[in-house]
Design a protein around this motif. Structure first.
Motif, PDB file in Angstrom:
ATOM      1  N   PHE A  61       0.922  -1.040  -0.004  1.00 55.44           N
ATOM      2  CA  PHE A  61       0.162   0.178  -0.321  1.00 55.44           C
ATOM      3  C   PHE A  61       1.022   1.528  -0.184  1.00 55.44           C
ATOM      4  CE2 PHE A  61       0.346  -1.315   4.989  1.00 55.44           C
ATOM      5  CZ  PHE A  61       0.887  -0.117   4.844  1.00 55.44           C
ATOM      6  N   GLU A  62       0.272   2.372  -0.279  1.00 56.39           N
ATOM      7  CA  GLU A  62       0.852   3.582  -0.595  1.00 56.39           C
ATOM      8  C   GLU A  62       0.342   4.524   0.752  1.00 56.39           C
ATOM      9  OE1 GLU A  62       0.178   5.205  -4.079  1.00 56.39           O
ATOM     10  OE2 GLU A  62       1.979   4.105  -4.906  1.00 56.39           O
ATOM     11  N   ILE A  72      -5.226   5.073   3.555  1.00 54.39           N
ATOM     12  CA  ILE A  72      -4.169   4.028   2.309  1.00 54.39           C
ATOM     13  C   ILE A  72      -4.525   4.008   1.555  1.00 54.39           C
ATOM     14  CG2 ILE A  72      -2.812   2.987   4.504  1.00 54.39           C
ATOM     15  CD1 ILE A  72      -4.372   0.759   4.348  1.00 54.39           C
ATOM     16  N   ARG A  73      -3.998   2.927   0.415  1.00 50.84           N
ATOM     17  CA  ARG A  73      -4.479   2.647  -1.057  1.00 50.84           C
ATOM     18  C   ARG A  73      -3.561   2.096  -1.415  1.00 50.84           C
ATOM     19  NH1 ARG A  73      -2.942   4.070  -5.711  1.00 50.84           N
ATOM     20  NH2 ARG A  73      -1.955   5.820  -5.329  1.00 50.84           N
ATOM     21  N   LEU A  74      -4.172   0.767  -1.802  1.00 49.27           N
ATOM     22  CA  LEU A  74      -3.539  -0.819  -2.166  1.00 49.27           C
ATOM     23  C   LEU A  74      -2.761  -0.449  -4.082  1.00 49.27           C
ATOM     24  CD1 LEU A  74      -4.777  -3.489  -0.528  1.00 49.27           C
ATOM     25  CD2 LEU A  74      -2.707  -2.826   0.049  1.00 49.27           C
ATOM     26  N   ASP A  75      -2.036  -0.632  -4.207  1.00 46.34           N
ATOM     27  CA  ASP A  75      -1.256  -0.781  -5.629  1.00 46.34           C
ATOM     28  C   ASP A  75      -1.727  -1.519  -6.071  1.00 46.34           C
ATOM     29  OD1 ASP A  75      -0.472  -0.225  -8.062  1.00 46.34           O
ATOM     30  OD2 ASP A  75       2.009   0.177  -7.327  1.00 46.34           O
ATOM     31  N   PRO A 104      -9.545   0.318  -1.143  1.00 44.43           N
ATOM     32  CA  PRO A 104      -8.513   0.786  -1.335  1.00 44.43           C
ATOM     33  C   PRO A 104      -7.404   0.158  -0.129  1.00 44.43           C
ATOM     34  CG  PRO A 104      -9.977   2.508  -1.466  1.00 44.43           C
ATOM     35  CD  PRO A 104     -11.035   1.194  -1.393  1.00 44.43           C
ATOM     36  N   SER A 105      -8.023  -0.766   0.767  1.00 40.98           N
ATOM     37  CA  SER A 105      -7.754  -1.230   1.967  1.00 40.98           C
ATOM     38  C   SER A 105      -7.691  -2.915   1.807  1.00 40.98           C
ATOM     39  CB  SER A 105      -7.681  -0.537   3.431  1.00 40.98           C
ATOM     40  OG  SER A 105      -8.899  -1.161   3.222  1.00 40.98           O
ATOM     41  N   THR A 106      -8.318  -3.470   1.113  1.00 42.92           N
ATOM     42  CA  THR A 106      -8.562  -5.390   1.324  1.00 42.92           C
ATOM     43  C   THR A 106      -7.846  -6.019  -0.381  1.00 42.92           C
ATOM     44  OG1 THR A 106     -10.396  -4.693   2.367  1.00 42.92           O
ATOM     45  CG2 THR A 106     -10.374  -7.043   1.116  1.00 42.92           C
ATOM     46  N   ALA A 138      -5.239  -4.209   5.185  1.00 43.64           N
ATOM     47  CA  ALA A 138      -4.085  -2.782   5.932  1.00 43.64           C
ATOM     48  C   ALA A 138      -5.105  -1.812   6.313  1.00 43.64           C
ATOM     49  CB  ALA A 138      -3.794  -2.647   4.849  1.00 43.64           C
ATOM     50  N   SER A 139      -4.564  -2.121   7.712  1.00 40.56           N
ATOM     51  CA  SER A 139      -5.325  -0.217   8.230  1.00 40.56           C
ATOM     52  C   SER A 139      -4.241   0.400   9.521  1.00 40.56           C
ATOM     53  CB  SER A 139      -5.989  -0.664   9.519  1.00 40.56           C
ATOM     54  OG  SER A 139      -5.608  -1.798   9.755  1.00 40.56           O
TER      55      SER A 139
END
Length: 142
Positions: A61-62, A72-75, A104-106, A138-139
């Motif tokens: 994530f970014e 957060i945002r997953l790439d 965006p976080s899973t 992610a968190s």
């Protein structure tokens, strides 16, 4: 009372077919149980591998800062690369069938493998396809 001398020859050996049938039944039951345990273990390994791949993917994530705060945002490309790295070092011969980021976080990883019977693979020559889905989120703490 009939003694041992009075038993006819036609009664001798009548227990032998029963013993053979029970021995064959015991061998068949042993083979089925061994293959069932092997299949169960292979599915559990695939489940664990899917969970590990999803966990690694959720680390891709970014941190994005905007007016509302940090999030957060997953790439997706990084998530796929990290999940494939986990599968590359795994002792299980599996491949990443799919990886998605539903939000965006899973991260959700689908892992596929093929199980082959321990014994008597003649009856299942192509094996059995096993699939497992792992999900991780992610968190940001605090």
């Amino acid at each position: 009372m009939i003694g041992a001398d009075e038993v006819g020859d036609d009664e001798r050996g009548s227990v032998l077919p029963l013993i053979l049938v029970y021995m064959l039944l015991g061998i068949a039951l042993t083979l089925v149980c061994a293959n069932a345990v092997s299949l169960f273990t292979a599915q559990k390994r695939t489940d664990a591998l899917a969970d590990a791949a999803a966990l690694a993917a959720s680390d891709g994530f970014e941190i994005v800062a905007d007016a509302g705060g940090a999030r957060i945002r997953l790439d997706p490309a990084l998530a796929r690369r990290q999940a494939e790295e986990v599968l590359a070092v795994s002792p299980v011969d599996a491949h990443l069938a799919e990886i998605t980021t539903p939000d965006p976080s899973t991260a959700r990883a689908v892992v596929a493998t093929t199980w082959h019977p321990v014994m008597l693979s003649l009856f299942v020559p192509d094996g059995v396809a096993l699939y497992a889905v792992g999900t991780s989120r992610a968190s940001l703490a605090g």
